[in-house]
Design a protein around this motif. Sequence first.
Motif, PDB file in Angstrom:
ATOM      1  N   ASN A  49       0.822  -1.213   0.000  1.00  0.00           N
ATOM      2  CA  ASN A  49       0.000   0.000   0.000  1.00  0.00           C
ATOM      3  C   ASN A  49       0.855   1.262   0.000  1.00  0.00           C
ATOM      4  O   ASN A  49       0.499   2.260  -0.626  1.00  0.00           O
ATOM      5  CB  ASN A  49      -0.939  -0.017   1.212  1.00  0.00           C
ATOM      6  CG  ASN A  49      -2.104  -0.963   1.000  1.00  0.00           C
ATOM      7  OD1 ASN A  49      -3.083  -0.615   0.352  1.00  0.00           O
ATOM      8  ND2 ASN A  49      -1.995  -2.173   1.507  1.00  0.00           N
ATOM      9  N   ALA A  50       1.979   1.208   0.734  1.00  0.00           N
ATOM     10  CA  ALA A  50       2.878   2.374   0.758  1.00  0.00           C
ATOM     11  C   ALA A  50       3.417   2.650  -0.644  1.00  0.00           C
ATOM     12  O   ALA A  50       3.491   3.808  -1.084  1.00  0.00           O
ATOM     13  CB  ALA A  50       4.030   2.117   1.725  1.00  0.00           C
ATOM     14  N   VAL A  51       3.774   1.591  -1.359  1.00  0.00           N
ATOM     15  CA  VAL A  51       4.284   1.736  -2.725  1.00  0.00           C
ATOM     16  C   VAL A  51       3.195   2.331  -3.631  1.00  0.00           C
ATOM     17  O   VAL A  51       3.464   3.187  -4.485  1.00  0.00           O
ATOM     18  CB  VAL A  51       4.783   0.374  -3.249  1.00  0.00           C
ATOM     19  CG1 VAL A  51       5.011   0.424  -4.750  1.00  0.00           C
ATOM     20  CG2 VAL A  51       6.078  -0.030  -2.533  1.00  0.00           C
ATOM     21  N   ASP A  81       5.004  12.245  -1.392  1.00  0.00           N
ATOM     22  CA  ASP A  81       6.393  12.224  -1.861  1.00  0.00           C
ATOM     23  C   ASP A  81       7.189  11.174  -1.099  1.00  0.00           C
ATOM     24  O   ASP A  81       8.142  10.603  -1.612  1.00  0.00           O
ATOM     25  CB  ASP A  81       7.063  13.580  -1.616  1.00  0.00           C
ATOM     26  CG  ASP A  81       6.372  14.691  -2.375  1.00  0.00           C
ATOM     27  OD1 ASP A  81       5.827  14.395  -3.456  1.00  0.00           O
ATOM     28  OD2 ASP A  81       6.362  15.836  -1.885  1.00  0.00           O
ATOM     29  N   THR A  82       6.780  10.982   0.148  1.00  0.00           N
ATOM     30  CA  THR A  82       7.530  10.132   1.066  1.00  0.00           C
ATOM     31  C   THR A  82       6.542   9.354   1.934  1.00  0.00           C
ATOM     32  O   THR A  82       5.474   9.867   2.266  1.00  0.00           O
ATOM     33  CB  THR A  82       8.412  11.012   1.983  1.00  0.00           C
ATOM     34  OG1 THR A  82       9.185  11.900   1.166  1.00  0.00           O
ATOM     35  CG2 THR A  82       9.346  10.175   2.831  1.00  0.00           C
ATOM     36  N   VAL A  83       6.912   8.130   2.295  1.00  0.00           N
ATOM     37  CA  VAL A  83       6.077   7.354   3.224  1.00  0.00           C
ATOM     38  C   VAL A  83       6.948   6.854   4.368  1.00  0.00           C
ATOM     39  O   VAL A  83       8.035   6.308   4.142  1.00  0.00           O
ATOM     40  CB  VAL A  83       5.422   6.129   2.550  1.00  0.00           C
ATOM     41  CG1 VAL A  83       4.518   5.404   3.547  1.00  0.00           C
ATOM     42  CG2 VAL A  83       4.625   6.511   1.343  1.00  0.00           C
ATOM     43  N   LEU A  84       6.449   7.045   5.583  1.00  0.00           N
ATOM     44  CA  LEU A  84       7.055   6.402   6.749  1.00  0.00           C
ATOM     45  C   LEU A  84       6.275   5.106   6.955  1.00  0.00           C
ATOM     46  O   LEU A  84       5.090   5.137   7.292  1.00  0.00           O
ATOM     47  CB  LEU A  84       6.930   7.312   7.976  1.00  0.00           C
ATOM     48  CG  LEU A  84       7.444   6.717   9.294  1.00  0.00           C
ATOM     49  CD1 LEU A  84       8.962   6.537   9.254  1.00  0.00           C
ATOM     50  CD2 LEU A  84       7.067   7.608  10.475  1.00  0.00           C
ATOM     51  N   SER A  89      10.938   6.817  -0.519  1.00  0.00           N
ATOM     52  CA  SER A  89      10.759   7.997  -1.357  1.00  0.00           C
ATOM     53  C   SER A  89      10.590   7.582  -2.821  1.00  0.00           C
ATOM     54  O   SER A  89      11.164   6.572  -3.255  1.00  0.00           O
ATOM     55  CB  SER A  89      11.967   8.919  -1.210  1.00  0.00           C
ATOM     56  OG  SER A  89      11.915   9.955  -2.175  1.00  0.00           O
ATOM     57  N   ALA A  90       9.833   8.383  -3.552  1.00  0.00           N
ATOM     58  CA  ALA A  90       9.693   8.129  -4.991  1.00  0.00           C
ATOM     59  C   ALA A  90      10.906   8.632  -5.761  1.00  0.00           C
ATOM     60  O   ALA A  90      11.088   8.302  -6.933  1.00  0.00           O
ATOM     61  CB  ALA A  90       8.426   8.823  -5.505  1.00  0.00           C
ATOM     62  N   ILE A 132      13.607  -0.705  -3.270  1.00  0.00           N
ATOM     63  CA  ILE A 132      12.673  -1.831  -3.278  1.00  0.00           C
ATOM     64  C   ILE A 132      12.085  -1.889  -4.681  1.00  0.00           C
ATOM     65  O   ILE A 132      11.497  -0.910  -5.153  1.00  0.00           O
ATOM     66  CB  ILE A 132      11.566  -1.645  -2.220  1.00  0.00           C
ATOM     67  CG1 ILE A 132      12.160  -1.779  -0.817  1.00  0.00           C
ATOM     68  CG2 ILE A 132      10.438  -2.669  -2.419  1.00  0.00           C
ATOM     69  CD1 ILE A 132      11.200  -1.440   0.299  1.00  0.00           C
ATOM     70  N   ASP A 133      12.261  -3.031  -5.352  1.00  0.00           N
ATOM     71  CA  ASP A 133      11.748  -3.107  -6.738  1.00  0.00           C
ATOM     72  C   ASP A 133      10.741  -4.247  -6.928  1.00  0.00           C
ATOM     73  O   ASP A 133      10.351  -4.545  -8.058  1.00  0.00           O
ATOM     74  CB  ASP A 133      12.901  -3.223  -7.751  1.00  0.00           C
ATOM     75  CG  ASP A 133      13.528  -4.597  -7.769  1.00  0.00           C
ATOM     76  OD1 ASP A 133      13.364  -5.335  -6.783  1.00  0.00           O
ATOM     77  OD2 ASP A 133      14.175  -4.948  -8.780  1.00  0.00           O
ATOM     78  N   GLY A 134      10.330  -4.888  -5.831  1.00  0.00           N
ATOM     79  CA  GLY A 134       9.307  -5.926  -5.960  1.00  0.00           C
ATOM     80  C   GLY A 134       8.665  -6.238  -4.618  1.00  0.00           C
ATOM     81  O   GLY A 134       9.362  -6.341  -3.613  1.00  0.00           O
ATOM     82  N   VAL A 135       7.332  -6.351  -4.610  1.00  0.00           N
ATOM     83  CA  VAL A 135       6.604  -6.732  -3.396  1.00  0.00           C
ATOM     84  C   VAL A 135       5.521  -7.711  -3.810  1.00  0.00           C
ATOM     85  O   VAL A 135       4.798  -7.473  -4.785  1.00  0.00           O
ATOM     86  CB  VAL A 135       5.927  -5.516  -2.711  1.00  0.00           C
ATOM     87  CG1 VAL A 135       5.309  -5.934  -1.394  1.00  0.00           C
ATOM     88  CG2 VAL A 135       6.917  -4.391  -2.486  1.00  0.00           C
ATOM     89  N   ASP A 136       5.409  -8.800  -3.080  1.00  0.00           N
ATOM     90  CA  ASP A 136       4.411  -9.815  -3.426  1.00  0.00           C
ATOM     91  C   ASP A 136       3.821 -10.448  -2.170  1.00  0.00           C
ATOM     92  O   ASP A 136       4.526 -10.672  -1.191  1.00  0.00           O
ATOM     93  CB  ASP A 136       5.079 -10.933  -4.239  1.00  0.00           C
ATOM     94  CG  ASP A 136       4.414 -11.124  -5.588  1.00  0.00           C
ATOM     95  OD1 ASP A 136       3.396 -10.464  -5.832  1.00  0.00           O
ATOM     96  OD2 ASP A 136       4.921 -11.924  -6.383  1.00  0.00           O
TER      97      ASP A 136
END
Lengths: 83, 365
Positions: free
Chosen positions: B173-175, B184-187, B240-241, B251-255
């Motif tokens: 969800n953050a992504v 712009d940013t997520v904690l 951050s984006a 991070i380039d993948g979440v599953d």
Amino acid sequence: MTTKEKLKQILVEDLNLEDITPEEIGDDEPLFGEGLGLDSLDAVELVVLVQKHFGVEIKDMEEGRPALQSVTTLANFIDNNRE
Amino acid sequence: MNRLTCPVAIQGLGCVGGFGCGIDDFCHALVAGSCAPTLSSEQHADGLAYGPAYLAQTDTLTDFVAKRSLRRLDHYARMALLGGCLALEDAGIAGEQREKVGVMVASGYGASTTTFSFLDSVLDDGDHCASPTNFSNSVHNVAAAYLSMQLGMLGPNLTISQFEMSMSSALCNAVCWLQQGRVDTVLVGGVDEHCPVLNYCYQRYFATVDGGQTSAKIEPFVFDRQTAIPGEGAGFLVLSADPDKARYGMIDGVDVGHMRQPTWSADDLLLVGADGHCNCGQWYESIADHHQNHRLASCTPVYGSQPTGQAFDLIAAALMINDQRLYGHTTGHTTMADSDTIDSVTSLKVAADGQYGAVHMVKGI
């Protein structure tokens, strides 16, 4: 322990006022705003604490507003309404 | 693996747990391989239960937030707030830069101590004497709410609870927030708390698995025996984006999927959340059995068994990529020669029913 002393102890311990001792709370110091700095959630908590510790119910705002001005006014309300 | 079209940068890290407070303490514990749990005792209706647990201290929170502002915060919220403060400090995000920062918190148990305390007060004194402060502190979203209010983060705020999958789901969800441009940013982070009820449950339901004895240490690669020791703490990442802000890789993948159809690559270094629960062990064991060349590592003896332990694995993975150093316990054939590099790490957390959450992290794009 008098009602005022008990109330001050409850204020410090149950409302987690860690930076003040019961002895430092003035009898006529305002509980909210400039005085002790309590807020609306503390007011609701105090109503519950008074019922739990003294068996006295603060039924509505009409009763609560004058009673919750200071330790003195709250102690008087409790003493006058205790069974 | 569900690869992201736009990978997100890891800008900052912050954590508190049984290992101590902050990235330095965490690194020291990772190098040592484990830390010693505390033996806590609790009085229960059917006797006194003693159980080891990795417990967190939050005394240093007053370095970030005024003591008076903390008076309503319980231990659960304090751990989250401290983890968040440390991550934002590490990312170099000052108070005035937090307008478009979102907050995403994962928790398996929520504020368990306060929740049980609230329920006890209803049973003892009746619902008319139940504490409104305890009630407001018992909801899962309280940690995220305090983070936003105390630290002035004005972006969206959400808490996700999906037990062991909480952290992966929160990260998904953050992504999304970052890719949609909502922030712009997520904690983003995980927090879980140890409590007397959990202490009792571990002794009652898990310690007896091994002849009534509690294991002295977590053995992540012993799959057929219960060695779990409960932990608590909070682990946060600032994402951050902007790829230029990737201080710890990307991070380039979440599953989130099921072990019957795994999507993660057999080529990666796998940082597994094997925390000594033998009901999950079968799934981790199947990786070791079916993929002999897999490189496996685990950091659970550093932070203990907790639903959102994957938050600490993500921090450990980011540190491995940043430091080019293999941390944690490893299986026999997982080694690192001087010439080896860690270009990517996959964090894998598996639940007892075979659901998994996988996060793929890379050095750079």
